[in-house]
Design a protein around this motif. Structure first.
Motif, mmCIF file in Angstrom:
data_model
loop_
_atom_site.group_PDB
_atom_site.id
_atom_site.type_symbol
_atom_site.label_atom_id
_atom_site.label_comp_id
_atom_site.label_asym_id
_atom_site.label_seq_id
_atom_site.Cartn_x
_atom_site.Cartn_y
_atom_site.Cartn_z
ATOM 1 N N ASN A 227 67.047 102.916 9.611
ATOM 2 C CA ASN A 227 68.392 102.919 10.098
ATOM 3 C C ASN A 227 68.328 101.944 11.344
ATOM 4 O O ASN A 227 69.231 101.330 11.628
ATOM 5 N N GLU A 228 67.311 101.821 12.167
ATOM 6 C CA GLU A 228 66.962 100.956 13.086
ATOM 7 C C GLU A 228 67.021 99.456 12.657
ATOM 8 O O GLU A 228 67.741 98.483 13.468
ATOM 9 N N GLU A 229 66.721 99.383 11.376
ATOM 10 C CA GLU A 229 66.595 97.993 10.688
ATOM 11 C C GLU A 229 67.966 97.390 10.737
ATOM 12 O O GLU A 229 68.524 96.562 10.663
ATOM 13 N N ALA B 186 80.744 98.380 15.897
ATOM 14 C CA ALA B 186 79.128 98.338 15.468
ATOM 15 C C ALA B 186 78.525 99.436 16.312
ATOM 16 O O ALA B 186 77.580 100.060 15.730
ATOM 17 N N ALA B 187 78.962 100.025 17.495
ATOM 18 C CA ALA B 187 78.211 100.968 18.133
ATOM 19 C C ALA B 187 78.571 102.271 17.494
ATOM 20 O O ALA B 187 77.745 103.104 17.430
ATOM 21 N N LYS B 188 79.705 102.361 16.932
ATOM 22 C CA LYS B 188 80.076 103.732 16.567
ATOM 23 C C LYS B 188 79.402 103.829 15.143
ATOM 24 O O LYS B 188 78.984 104.818 14.640
ATOM 25 N N ALA B 189 79.227 102.671 14.429
ATOM 26 C CA ALA B 189 78.324 102.830 13.103
ATOM 27 C C ALA B 189 76.915 103.082 13.281
ATOM 28 O O ALA B 189 76.417 103.756 12.683
ATOM 29 N N ALA B 190 76.437 102.430 14.426
ATOM 30 C CA ALA B 190 74.984 102.662 15.015
ATOM 31 C C ALA B 190 75.002 104.462 15.256
ATOM 32 O O ALA B 190 73.762 104.693 14.845
ATOM 33 N N LEU C 160 72.659 94.599 12.226
ATOM 34 C CA LEU C 160 74.087 94.383 12.637
ATOM 35 C C LEU C 160 74.395 93.561 14.132
ATOM 36 O O LEU C 160 75.305 92.655 14.051
ATOM 37 N N ASP C 161 73.609 93.852 14.801
ATOM 38 C CA ASP C 161 73.426 93.346 16.135
ATOM 39 C C ASP C 161 73.400 91.370 15.785
ATOM 40 O O ASP C 161 73.933 90.618 16.332
ATOM 41 N N LYS D 232 74.343 110.944 3.661
ATOM 42 C CA LYS D 232 74.990 110.051 2.945
ATOM 43 C C LYS D 232 76.480 109.716 3.281
ATOM 44 O O LYS D 232 76.774 108.739 3.378
ATOM 45 N N ASN D 233 77.162 110.773 3.930
ATOM 46 C CA ASN D 233 78.656 110.544 4.303
ATOM 47 C C ASN D 233 78.579 109.826 5.462
ATOM 48 O O ASN D 233 79.298 109.151 5.809
ATOM 49 N N LEU D 234 77.527 109.983 6.552
ATOM 50 C CA LEU D 234 77.397 109.535 7.818
ATOM 51 C C LEU D 234 77.267 107.870 7.407
ATOM 52 O O LEU D 234 77.711 107.124 8.175
ATOM 53 N N VAL D 235 76.363 107.600 6.381
ATOM 54 C CA VAL D 235 76.131 106.047 6.243
ATOM 55 C C VAL D 235 77.283 105.547 5.648
ATOM 56 O O VAL D 235 77.676 104.208 5.913
ATOM 57 N N ALA D 236 78.156 106.316 4.695
ATOM 58 C CA ALA D 236 79.374 105.789 4.185
ATOM 59 C C ALA D 236 80.149 105.301 5.234
ATOM 60 O O ALA D 236 81.056 104.218 5.401
ATOM 61 N N LEU D 237 80.515 106.304 6.307
ATOM 62 C CA LEU D 237 81.321 106.162 7.469
ATOM 63 C C LEU D 237 80.999 104.864 8.202
ATOM 64 O O LEU D 237 81.729 104.066 8.656
#
Length: 171
Positions: free
Chosen positions: A2-4, A139-143, A9-10, A158-163
């Protein structure tokens, strides 16, 4: 992992901003050399105020707008009245967008059909900064979703990644 994704994104945001800012500065150079007409100055405050006024008109009155947003009618008059005394900041802008079911950044963008690519010079730079702010917000919300996904059960993850991915889709 997730950090990658967050780092990617940044980098994407920085690349997008760099390309568009370069184009805007090149257009500004053309204007300054007299090869194009100078557009009327448009500020961030002009854009957000015009869009908020449009929503107030849709609501029917300042009182209905105030009720929907959770503000006093006097406060609404201060931001969208005939002689406004306050600007609409980022937090208030997001609150107004949520109250009217608008996507993040809607209030910050010209709603008269003008695209950011059509703006030139200083106006284009302002519009790009508005677009970048809305993108950074998403992007902050996605992170945050991706950070939460790393410690969530598989289905929730999975739901959080989709969001997170849906937050980054262009409107």
């Amino acid at each position: 992992m997730n950090e990658e994704i967050v780092a990617q994104l940044d980098r994407s945001a920085a690349a997008m901003t760099s390309k568009r800012a370069t184009r805007a500065l090149e257009e500004e150079d053309v204007i300054l050399r007299g090869r194009a007409s100078v557009p009327a100055p448009i500020t961030y405050s002009d854009i957000t105020r015009a869009n908020a006024r449009q929503l107030a008109e849709q609501a029917g009155s300042f009182a209905r707008f105030a009720e929907r947003v959770g503000m006093a009618e006097a406060q609404v008059s201060q931001i969208v009245g005939r002689n406004p005394t306050r600007n609409i900041g980022s937090k208030l802008g997001r609150k107004i967008e949520a109250a009217f079911d608008k996507p993040i950044g809607w209030l910050d963008r010209p709603q008269d059909g003008t695209e950011f690519g059509d703006l030139s010079g200083a106006t284009g730079v302002i519009a790009l900064s508005v677009e970048l702010e809305a993108f950074r917000d998403r992007a902050a919300k996605a992170a945050a979703c991706l950070r939460a996904a790393s410690s969530a059960p598989e289905l929730d993850s999975k739901n959080l990644v989709a969001l997170a991915l849906s937050l980054l889709d262009d409107d």
